[in-house]
Design an enzyme around this catalytic site. Structure first.
Site, mmCIF file in Angstrom:
data_model
loop_
_atom_site.group_PDB
_atom_site.id
_atom_site.type_symbol
_atom_site.label_atom_id
_atom_site.label_comp_id
_atom_site.label_asym_id
_atom_site.label_seq_id
_atom_site.Cartn_x
_atom_site.Cartn_y
_atom_site.Cartn_z
ATOM 1 N N ASP A 1 -13.950 -1.823 2.706
ATOM 2 C CA ASP A 1 -13.060 -2.004 3.860
ATOM 3 C C ASP A 1 -13.797 -1.462 5.092
ATOM 4 O O ASP A 1 -14.482 -2.225 5.790
ATOM 5 C CB ASP A 1 -11.737 -1.257 3.565
ATOM 6 C CG ASP A 1 -10.776 -1.207 4.734
ATOM 7 O OD1 ASP A 1 -11.069 -1.777 5.787
ATOM 8 O OD2 ASP A 1 -9.701 -0.571 4.607
ATOM 9 N N ASP B 1 -7.167 2.924 -3.202
ATOM 10 C CA ASP B 1 -7.938 2.961 -1.951
ATOM 11 C C ASP B 1 -8.217 4.418 -1.595
ATOM 12 O O ASP B 1 -7.294 5.205 -1.381
ATOM 13 C CB ASP B 1 -7.135 2.290 -0.827
ATOM 14 C CG ASP B 1 -7.905 2.176 0.490
ATOM 15 O OD1 ASP B 1 -9.051 2.669 0.574
ATOM 16 O OD2 ASP B 1 -7.356 1.587 1.445
ATOM 17 N N SER C 1 0.856 -1.178 0.000
ATOM 18 C CA SER C 1 0.000 0.000 0.000
ATOM 19 C C SER C 1 0.895 1.232 0.000
ATOM 20 O O SER C 1 1.748 1.376 0.881
ATOM 21 C CB SER C 1 -0.886 -0.042 1.255
ATOM 22 O OG SER C 1 -1.656 1.138 1.355
ATOM 23 N N GLU D 1 -11.128 0.628 -3.648
ATOM 24 C CA GLU D 1 -11.478 0.290 -2.266
ATOM 25 C C GLU D 1 -12.117 1.488 -1.568
ATOM 26 O O GLU D 1 -11.589 2.599 -1.610
ATOM 27 C CB GLU D 1 -10.191 -0.122 -1.543
ATOM 28 C CG GLU D 1 -10.377 -0.604 -0.112
ATOM 29 C CD GLU D 1 -9.044 -1.035 0.517
ATOM 30 O OE1 GLU D 1 -8.032 -1.151 -0.211
ATOM 31 O OE2 GLU D 1 -9.008 -1.248 1.735
ATOM 32 N N LYS E 1 -3.025 5.000 -2.516
ATOM 33 C CA LYS E 1 -4.027 5.795 -1.814
ATOM 34 C C LYS E 1 -4.428 6.965 -2.709
ATOM 35 O O LYS E 1 -3.546 7.618 -3.299
ATOM 36 C CB LYS E 1 -3.438 6.323 -0.496
ATOM 37 C CG LYS E 1 -3.147 5.230 0.512
ATOM 38 C CD LYS E 1 -4.430 4.596 1.024
ATOM 39 C CE LYS E 1 -4.150 3.621 2.159
ATOM 40 N NZ LYS E 1 -5.397 3.051 2.705
ATOM 41 N N GLY F 1 -4.355 -4.363 5.845
ATOM 42 C CA GLY F 1 -3.306 -4.096 6.831
ATOM 43 C C GLY F 1 -3.577 -2.807 7.572
ATOM 44 O O GLY F 1 -4.305 -1.932 7.081
ATOM 45 N N LYS G 1 -10.095 -7.377 7.599
ATOM 46 C CA LYS G 1 -9.134 -6.921 8.609
ATOM 47 C C LYS G 1 -9.600 -7.501 9.930
ATOM 48 O O LYS G 1 -10.741 -7.266 10.349
ATOM 49 C CB LYS G 1 -9.090 -5.395 8.690
ATOM 50 C CG LYS G 1 -8.334 -4.744 7.535
ATOM 51 C CD LYS G 1 -8.276 -3.241 7.677
ATOM 52 C CE LYS G 1 -7.569 -2.614 6.475
ATOM 53 N NZ LYS G 1 -7.774 -1.148 6.444
ATOM 54 N N LYS H 1 -1.067 -0.960 -4.426
ATOM 55 C CA LYS H 1 -2.291 -0.240 -4.035
ATOM 56 C C LYS H 1 -1.897 1.196 -3.739
ATOM 57 O O LYS H 1 -0.999 1.454 -2.950
ATOM 58 C CB LYS H 1 -2.893 -0.906 -2.802
ATOM 59 C CG LYS H 1 -3.889 -0.052 -2.041
ATOM 60 C CD LYS H 1 -4.630 -0.887 -1.002
ATOM 61 C CE LYS H 1 -4.842 -0.122 0.301
ATOM 62 N NZ LYS H 1 -5.573 -0.921 1.303
#
Ligand code: NPQ
Ligand code: MG
Length: 372
Positions: free
Chosen positions: A243, A193, A140, A218, A168, A295, A267, A166
């Site tokens: 998520d 995400d 990430s 996400e 952000k 994570g 998670k 991934k």
């Protein structure tokens, strides 16, 4: 083999101050270090370890390190001390009286699963129902100051072997950096995400993601608005993964029922422990929904819990189960979690996390201890 009954005799909370190697920026802020709480449960001569994954502030969810500590001290640990269980799924009975606060619950629940594995001399992965020896792993990548900096960082991660990137995103940092990644790195496995940074009125903007062939986007919309995700999903080709919204197996079922997501992020902290994570796994297996393990910037303790749950058969997509060195100069487990060049990390085979803890490192980082 007979199932030994374990009694929780003692719980210790250990607080650590851990500097992150690099600041981690998301749509809800920048993290430069981690305020970590570990739980050590002692049950009939074995110990189990769990990690509180809450942030310092209520940005990812309403839980914070401070609020979780209150719940642990005043409402949770007093009810668990003296409790006996012949299987860790029975802990749900002791923890169910507490509403919400899943990260506080998971801290103790996961530690008890670890103690249970240690008592049997089996790996946590094995007792959870894991079938894999290695887990395919992504990374990430936080929001950066510039696109060239982002590309350099991603190049380094791809060189290390990470199987999926991934990124952000937030308004002002989305289509442009993602397009630059596609131009530079071709068809690498890529997802984004948003941590709830968009609103349904941004749907036509978000449709631009469809041209970028992301494996998924996400949590684009509000953490508490699953219904709007269902509306967005109808307007996009890119699969939606939830998520923050998926706080239990029941809510995951509701989200799937209304078509709010096509992929599920598990998670353990957000779901309140391994038992609820297994329930989500079972649900998704029944419906053929792919899942992966998220994570929360965990230390080695939470990281090993994540690897154990990610070894279950339904975890078919790369997880945010990165190597220790993604976040830490030096982790609190020895050996640390490492990435192989094939993009996988090893699922621990030892019976219990305790055997892998670096006690000297724990002592060096400890800023507080409480015993119950
Ligand atoms: C996610 N994690 O998937 C989270 C978000 C996240 C690895 O992308 C402190 C504690 C800061 C938890 C920042 C990853 C955090 C945090 C972001 C979790 O949405
Ligand atoms: Mg997320």
């Amino acid at each position: 083999m007979t199932r030994p009954e374990l009694t929780v005799e003692r719980v210790e909370l250990l607080r650590l101050a851990m500097p992150l190697r690099l600041p981690f920026r998301t749509s809800f802020g920048t993290q430069t270090h981690r305020d970590v709480v570990l739980a050590r449960v002692q049950c009939d001569g074995v110990e189990g370890w769990g990690e509180l994954v809450a942030g310092e502030g209520p940005w990812y969810s309403e839980e914070t390190v401070g609020s979780a500590l209150v719940v642990l001290r005043e409402h949770l640990i007093p009810h668990v001390i003296g409790a006996s269980f012949s299987h860790p799924t029975q802990l749900a009975g002791y923890l169910a009286r507490i509403r919400g606060n899943p990260m506080a619950r998971a801290t103790i629940e996961t530690a008890c699963w670890d103690a249970w594995a240690a008592a049997r001399g089996e790996s946590l992965a094995h007792v959870l129902g894991g079938v894999r020896e290695r887990v395919v792993t992504g990374v990430s990548v936080g929001i950066q100051d510039s696109v060239p900096e982002l590309l350099d960082l991603i190049e380094g991660y791809l060189d290390q072997g990470y199987a999926r990137i991934k990124v952000k995103i937030e308004p002002g940092w989305d289509i442009q950096p993602l397009t630059a990644i596609r131009e530079r790195f071709g068809e690498v496995s890529l997802m984004a995400d948003a941590n709830s940074a968009y609103r349904l009125k941004d749907a036509s903007w978000l449709q631009q993601l469809d041209g970028l062939h992301l494996t998924m986007v996400e949590q684009p919309l509000a953490h508490d608005d699953v219904a709007e995700h269902a509306l967005l999903a109808r307007q996009m080709k890119t699969p939606i993964c939830l998520d923050e919204s998926l706080r239990s197996a029941a809510l995951t079922r509701h989200a799937l029922d209304i078509g709010a997501c096509q992929v599920v992020n598990v998670k353990v902290g957000r779901l309140g422990g391994h038992s609820e994570s297994r329930a989500v796994h079972r649900l998704c297996a029944e419906r053929g929904v792919p899942l992966w393990c998220g994570g929360m910037l965990e230390t080695g303790v939470g990281r090993l819990h994540n690897l154990a749950i990610a070894s279950l058969p339904g975890f078919t997509l790369p997880g945010d189960t990165s190597a220790s060195e993604r976040y830490w100069e030096r982790d609190i487990i020895d050996p640390p979690v490492t990435l192989e060049a094939d993009g996988t990390v090893a699922v621990p085979t030892a019976g219990g996390i305790a055997t892998r803890l670096d006690r000297e490192r724990l002592d060096a980082l400890a800023v507080g201890r409480e015993s119950f």
